[in-house]
Design a protein around this motif. Structure first.
Motif, PDB file in Angstrom:
ATOM      1  N   GLY A 115       0.841  -1.195   0.000  1.00 32.24           N
ATOM      2  CA  GLY A 115       0.000   0.000   0.000  1.00 32.24           C
ATOM      3  C   GLY A 115       0.871   1.238   0.000  1.00 32.24           C
ATOM      4  N   ARG A 116       0.340   2.329  -0.547  1.00 32.69           N
ATOM      5  CA  ARG A 116       1.156   3.529  -0.735  1.00 32.69           C
ATOM      6  C   ARG A 116       1.651   4.131   0.577  1.00 32.69           C
ATOM      7  NH1 ARG A 116      -1.082   7.176  -5.793  1.00 32.69           N
ATOM      8  NH2 ARG A 116      -0.853   5.556  -7.400  1.00 32.69           N
ATOM      9  N   GLU A 117       0.821   4.176   1.589  1.00 34.04           N
ATOM     10  CA  GLU A 117       1.221   4.850   2.827  1.00 34.04           C
ATOM     11  C   GLU A 117       2.411   4.162   3.472  1.00 34.04           C
ATOM     12  OE1 GLU A 117      -0.670   6.355   7.101  1.00 34.04           O
ATOM     13  OE2 GLU A 117      -1.892   5.189   5.707  1.00 34.04           O
ATOM     14  N   LEU A 118       2.332   2.839   3.632  1.00 33.99           N
ATOM     15  CA  LEU A 118       3.438   2.108   4.254  1.00 33.99           C
ATOM     16  C   LEU A 118       4.686   2.152   3.375  1.00 33.99           C
ATOM     17  CD1 LEU A 118       1.639  -1.045   5.717  1.00 33.99           C
ATOM     18  CD2 LEU A 118       2.616   0.865   6.995  1.00 33.99           C
ATOM     19  N   PHE A 119       4.496   1.941   2.080  1.00 29.40           N
ATOM     20  CA  PHE A 119       5.659   1.930   1.187  1.00 29.40           C
ATOM     21  C   PHE A 119       6.349   3.286   1.174  1.00 29.40           C
ATOM     22  CE2 PHE A 119       7.884   2.762  -2.702  1.00 29.40           C
ATOM     23  CZ  PHE A 119       8.584   1.598  -2.950  1.00 29.40           C
ATOM     24  N   ASP A 120       5.599   4.346   0.983  1.00 28.91           N
ATOM     25  CA  ASP A 120       6.209   5.666   0.850  1.00 28.91           C
ATOM     26  C   ASP A 120       6.985   6.056   2.107  1.00 28.91           C
ATOM     27  OD1 ASP A 120       5.092   5.760  -1.640  1.00 28.91           O
ATOM     28  OD2 ASP A 120       3.566   7.260  -1.159  1.00 28.91           O
ATOM     29  N   PHE A 121       6.446   5.720   3.280  1.00 28.21           N
ATOM     30  CA  PHE A 121       7.159   6.027   4.527  1.00 28.21           C
ATOM     31  C   PHE A 121       8.462   5.240   4.599  1.00 28.21           C
ATOM     32  CE2 PHE A 121       8.229   5.203   8.960  1.00 28.21           C
ATOM     33  CZ  PHE A 121       8.213   6.486   9.493  1.00 28.21           C
ATOM     34  N   ALA A 122       8.420   3.945   4.270  1.00 30.60           N
ATOM     35  CA  ALA A 122       9.617   3.115   4.353  1.00 30.60           C
ATOM     36  C   ALA A 122      10.655   3.532   3.320  1.00 30.60           C
ATOM     37  CB  ALA A 122       9.242   1.641   4.163  1.00 30.60           C
ATOM     38  N   PHE A 123      10.217   3.842   2.103  1.00 33.09           N
ATOM     39  CA  PHE A 123      11.133   4.241   1.036  1.00 33.09           C
ATOM     40  C   PHE A 123      11.824   5.562   1.392  1.00 33.09           C
ATOM     41  CE2 PHE A 123      12.047   5.766  -3.362  1.00 33.09           C
ATOM     42  CZ  PHE A 123      12.754   4.662  -3.814  1.00 33.09           C
ATOM     43  N   LYS A 124      11.062   6.488   1.933  1.00 33.33           N
ATOM     44  CA  LYS A 124      11.648   7.773   2.350  1.00 33.33           C
ATOM     45  C   LYS A 124      12.605   7.564   3.523  1.00 33.33           C
ATOM     46  CE  LYS A 124      10.252  12.577   3.152  1.00 33.33           C
ATOM     47  NZ  LYS A 124      10.640  13.088   1.818  1.00 33.33           N
ATOM     48  N   THR A 125      12.250   6.664   4.432  1.00 37.57           N
ATOM     49  CA  THR A 125      13.142   6.368   5.562  1.00 37.57           C
ATOM     50  C   THR A 125      14.476   5.839   5.075  1.00 37.57           C
ATOM     51  OG1 THR A 125      11.263   5.897   7.024  1.00 37.57           O
ATOM     52  CG2 THR A 125      13.402   4.962   7.643  1.00 37.57           C
ATOM     53  N   TYR A 126      14.445   4.935   4.079  1.00 43.27           N
ATOM     54  CA  TYR A 126      15.695   4.421   3.503  1.00 43.27           C
ATOM     55  C   TYR A 126      16.533   5.560   2.934  1.00 43.27           C
ATOM     56  CZ  TYR A 126      18.755   2.420  -0.057  1.00 43.27           C
ATOM     57  OH  TYR A 126      19.839   2.120  -0.853  1.00 43.27           O
ATOM     58  N   ALA A 127      15.897   6.451   2.186  1.00 39.31           N
ATOM     59  CA  ALA A 127      16.629   7.572   1.591  1.00 39.31           C
ATOM     60  C   ALA A 127      17.232   8.470   2.667  1.00 39.31           C
ATOM     61  CB  ALA A 127      15.697   8.369   0.677  1.00 39.31           C
ATOM     62  N   GLN A 128      16.479   8.746   3.709  1.00 37.45           N
ATOM     63  CA  GLN A 128      16.970   9.615   4.777  1.00 37.45           C
ATOM     64  C   GLN A 128      18.106   8.953   5.554  1.00 37.45           C
ATOM     65  OE1 GLN A 128      13.193  10.141   6.738  1.00 37.45           O
ATOM     66  NE2 GLN A 128      12.801  12.118   5.746  1.00 37.45           N
ATOM     67  N   ARG A 129      17.977   7.653   5.819  1.00 37.25           N
ATOM     68  CA  ARG A 129      19.019   6.949   6.575  1.00 37.25           C
ATOM     69  C   ARG A 129      20.352   6.917   5.830  1.00 37.25           C
ATOM     70  NH1 ARG A 129      16.130   1.409   8.963  1.00 37.25           N
ATOM     71  NH2 ARG A 129      15.137   2.396  10.772  1.00 37.25           N
ATOM     72  N   TRP A 130      20.274   6.741   4.496  1.00 31.76           N
ATOM     73  CA  TRP A 130      21.488   6.448   3.747  1.00 31.76           C
ATOM     74  C   TRP A 130      21.929   7.583   2.824  1.00 31.76           C
ATOM     75  CZ3 TRP A 130      24.611   2.835   5.302  1.00 31.76           C
ATOM     76  CH2 TRP A 130      24.086   1.848   6.152  1.00 31.76           C
ATOM     77  N   ALA A 131      21.353   8.757   2.979  1.00 29.80           N
ATOM     78  CA  ALA A 131      21.833   9.911   2.222  1.00 29.80           C
ATOM     79  C   ALA A 131      23.283  10.210   2.604  1.00 29.80           C
ATOM     80  CB  ALA A 131      20.956  11.123   2.497  1.00 29.80           C
ATOM     81  N   PHE A 132      24.138  10.360   1.607  1.00 29.93           N
ATOM     82  CA  PHE A 132      25.568  10.635   1.784  1.00 29.93           C
ATOM     83  C   PHE A 132      26.292   9.492   2.498  1.00 29.93           C
ATOM     84  CE2 PHE A 132      23.585  14.811   1.289  1.00 29.93           C
ATOM     85  CZ  PHE A 132      24.310  15.296   0.208  1.00 29.93           C
ATOM     86  N   LYS A 133      25.739   8.278   2.348  1.00 26.02           N
ATOM     87  CA  LYS A 133      26.393   7.084   2.894  1.00 26.02           C
ATOM     88  C   LYS A 133      26.385   5.993   1.833  1.00 26.02           C
ATOM     89  CE  LYS A 133      25.225   8.030   7.750  1.00 26.02           C
ATOM     90  NZ  LYS A 133      24.478   9.296   7.539  1.00 26.02           N
ATOM     91  N   HIS A 134      26.938   4.805   2.197  1.00 28.34           N
ATOM     92  CA  HIS A 134      27.091   3.704   1.254  1.00 28.34           C
ATOM     93  C   HIS A 134      26.183   2.533   1.646  1.00 28.34           C
ATOM     94  CE1 HIS A 134      30.553   5.816  -0.300  1.00 28.34           C
ATOM     95  NE2 HIS A 134      31.219   5.705   0.843  1.00 28.34           N
TER      96      HIS A 134
END
Length: 777
Positions: A519-538
């Motif tokens: 579902g969009r709500e769960l996916f979008d939150f998790a996908f954004k969390t991944y981006a925020q966690r790993w921005a400027f990292k490997h």
């Protein structure tokens, strides 16, 4: 046929079905086992939740570079000082540097490992691969020295160079060293590559797209040590972040588009161009900084002196630039979280009117959409350069999109251009900021980016003709021969069907996760969390998989296993349907149904024909042959039957009586997983009264039997048709077995007059040309 069954018997049948399925042909392939054995163990650097650990570290490499392009010889000369920060807990005894240009050396493994064959008809490009290229490619390293000028020992191993240190670089320390080099810039029209030059014979000018142009530090990481896998051409790059100071010397009439922020606009731009740039910062639409008229004038004059453009860029993993006197340049400011980002485009006149109308607008649109789904775009500029190709670098990308010479273009060119700009600008997020290792896992940048590109395309225009993203578009690949496929989790240089494997399939998988599984709500939150966690990292695949589950609370191991680790495909078949109703025990209702059935069974062909062939039967001719049964009505309802029914009703609870009176229609669906890839089951019920209903059954319905399941449903209305996956959500490769009753979509064929034409030549122009012609008539 309508089947009736007793109330208790039906309940037992439904409750026992799952246990029966466990015993029936259950070959368990462990599709619902956890992925633990496939993933690296969590540690202090990377947690089990998918987030960076409390001792996470990464290296840093800063560059101070002087580069010069010789426009007469198409040669690049460079000098750099690299400052390498050892943030790891390890002492380093040598450093590894990437020499990507060496893939163009005469003895490159890129050429020798490339397969080829001789066909009846060959293009010049195919022949070049067999004959070889008369091009002196690759880096020419002049020297590698420390800051005091002392030589450092180094060994070149094809596209990698090891620098041996006179003493270990200890944990927490940094060191600087210098490299001087040059190389011959390749013609992109002959040696198709990410960078190079394009020559325009009409005006005798060059357009340079300079990429992988300097010796670059390899990644040293917590999970693999040095990433020094050779560069063969497909697997792209793993690079550390750093800060760059770059001075670019080119002919004085050139315009330079570059990673970073221009430091000396007063030295390289006219006052009018500087004023236009300031105006563009707050403009509502792109402002042209260098006009087509100005560019066309420079094409004819061709200055012989030089200018140096100075650019700085912080926290980037790479640096690229373009240079040409042919460039038209436009720009506009975009508000991203309260900060102004300059969206800009550089293009030759050959790309107009398409680029002037769409390019910078597409850049701005990409920044807005991607920022919403991932992180706010952090860099000060984002640039699209038209260069008849498609490749990405921090803040800058090279794209295609040229109309016909008369300015007309097809919709394929228009949407292809917009899509490639969205895609390449989108690469700023994956992997330029969320910095995965492209050399190993192409899908982590191309797949995630292609998915987000699809989101941006659909927000650009309703019914945008996206080539990847919707589930049904990956079906031809998914049902193709398995020996032509590789799992997504395959090293970049070993992937077959690169576009489908690294772009299309992972993008489709993520779209299915978003729309159908999570579902969009769960996916979008998790996908954004991944981006925020790993921005400027490997990040690694484990970090992505674990974060998506950790932030959503959805167990997705079965999904990762099927879509990313196997070549299974989706083919869920509606193998059988049984229609049943409850036995009401009402003698009048049941007798009428039995009588209807008996009459239907009695009406056989022999009976029909005997109405004329046999004028009288024996009993009809001789009434004495009749007895009790000749007048007995087996369907008549007696008083005893009615009394028994009344007694039965009284014995039922209120809930049981209500259920009995509800006239439920029961349907038992037999489902088969013929493709091997377990997926949710989407069932659309279309009722006889014209209404419909859609039910989603989670993938866990297959957890007891991965091959066959039976599921019973109760409906208050009689069903006319049943359809699986009605909205084409799951990439089902055989939709013909998704219907009850069976439905066959007819194919179409055409009667046509054979015509002769040149092989590969287009016919009929494009709709824009034809429209103009019609107006002229």
């Amino acid at each position: 046929m309508i089947k009736k069954c007793g109330f208790l018997a039906l309940a037992l049948a439904v409750s026992m079905s799952s246990l029966a399925q466990q015993r029936e042909e259950n070959v368990n392939q462990r599709k619902f086992e956890q992925l633990d054995q496939e993933l690296r163990s969590p540690n202090v650097y990377r947690t089990a939740s998918g987030a960076p650990g409390h001792q996470y570290w990464q290296q840093q490499a800063d560059y101070d570079i002087d580069v010069r392009i010789d426009d007469e010889t198409q040669r690049l000369y460079g000098k750099e000082t690299i400052t390498y920060h050892n943030n790891s807990p390890d002492n380093l005894y040598y450093l590894w540097v990437q020499l990507d240009q060496n893939m163009r050396a005469a003895d490159s493994d890129t050429y020798s490992s490339e397969t080829s064959s001789i066909e009846d008809r060959m293009t010049i490009g195919s022949l070049r691969k067999i004959i070889g290229y008369d091009f002196d490619g690759g880096f020419k390293i002049e020297h590698v020295v420390d800051m005091q000028g002392a030589k450092l020992a180094y060994t070149i191993n094809k596209t990698m160079m090891r620098i041996d240190l006179p003493q270990p670089l200890k944990a927490g320390e940094k060191m600087s060293f210098k490299i001087d080099w040059w190389y011959n810039i390749n013609d992109r029209g002959i040696l198709s590559d990410r960078g190079g030059y394009e020559f325009f014979p009409e005006d005798g000018n060059y357009l340079y797209t300079i990429a992988q142009w300097f010796p670059r530090m390899a990644v040293y990481s917590d999970f693999q040590g040095w990433q020094h896998k050779q560069f063969l051409g497909s697997g792209e790059f793993a690079l550390p972040f750093g800060n760059y100071k770059v001075r670019i010397t080119v002919p004085s009439d050139h315009i330079v588009a570059s990673t970073g922020v221009l430091q000396n606009p007063q030295e390289v731009l006219t006052k009018e161009q500087q004023q236009r740039f300031e105006q563009a910062k707050t403009a509502k639409k792109p402002v042209i900084i260098v006009t087509q008229k100005e560019a066309e004038k420079k094409e004819k004059t061709k200055a012989k002196d030089t200018k140096t453009w100075v650019y700085h860029a912080d926290s980037v993993r790479d640096f690229a630039f373009g240079s040409s006197r042919k460039y038209i340049w436009d720009a506009m400011g975009v508000d991203i979280a309260g900060k102004t980002v300059m969206a800009m485009s550089y293009y030759p006149k050959e790309a107009n009117p398409l680029y002037e109308q769409y390019s910078t607008e597409a850049v701005a649109h990409t920044l807005r959409v991607y920022s919403r789904f991932t992180i706010d775009y952090p860099y000060p500029v984002a640039i699209s350069v038209e260069a008849s190709n498609g490749m990405e670098y921090p803040m800058i990308c090279f794209n295609y999109g040229r109309p016909e010479k008369d300015g007309t273009y097809s919709d394929r060119i228009k949407y292809g251009m917009i899509s490639v700009i969205i895609h390449e600008v989108g690469h700023n997020f994956f992997p330029m900021i969320i910095n995965s290792d492209e050399r190993q896992w192409t899908w982590m940048d191309e797949g995630l980016n292609t998915f987000t590109q699809f989101l941006a395309e659909q927000e650009w225009q309703r019914d945008y003709p996206s080539s990847r993203g919707p589930a049904h578009k990956i079906v031809p690949y998914m049902k193709s021969a398995k020996d032509t496929q590789r799992p997504i989790m395959t090293n970049s240089e070993q992937v077959l069907q690169f576009g489908n494997n690294a772009y299309g399939k992972p993008a489709t998988a993520l779209n299915i996760l978003r729309e159908t599984v999570m579902g969009r709500e769960l996916f979008d939150f998790a996908f954004k969390t991944y981006a925020q966690r790993w921005a400027f990292k490997h990040p690694t695949p484990e970090d992505f998989f674990r974060t998506m589950e950790d932030a959503s609370g959805v167990d997705l191991d079965w999904f990762w296993k099927g879509w990313f680790y196997t070549n299974d495909h989706v083919d869920i078949a509606l193998a059988g349907v049984r229609y049943l109703q409850l036995n009401t025990k009402d003698p009048q209702v049941e007798a009428a149904l039995r009588q209807e059935l008996a009459q239907r069974n009695a009406n056989h062909i022999a009976r029909t024909r005997n109405q004329q062939a046999v004028p009288k039967t024996a009993v009809e001719s001789n009434p004495s042959l009749k007895d009790f049964y000749n007048n007995y009505n087996e369907f008549a309802v007696s008083k005893q039957d009615k009394d028994a029914y009344d007694a039965y009703r009284k014995s039922l609870s209120a809930e049981e009586r209500a259920t009995l009176d509800a006239s439920w229609h029961f349907y038992e669906l037999q489902l088969e997983n013929r493709g091997g890839l377990v997926m949710p089951v989407i069932v659309q019920w279309q009722f006889e009264d014209g209404s419909s209903e859609v039910q989603y059954l989670p993938a866990e319905i297959w957890r007891y039997n991965e091959n066959k399941v039976t599921k019973a449903f109760a409906k208050k209305k009689k069903v006319k048709t049943i359809v699986l996956d009605p909205f084409r959500e799951t990439a089902d490769t055989d939709e013909a077995n998704n219907y009850w009753p069976e439905y066959n979509q007819p194919s179409r064929f055409e009667l046509y007059k054979q015509q002769q034409g040149a092989r590969g030549a287009s016919s009929g122009g494009n709709p824009m040309q034809r429209s103009r012609s019609n107006r002229g008539n």
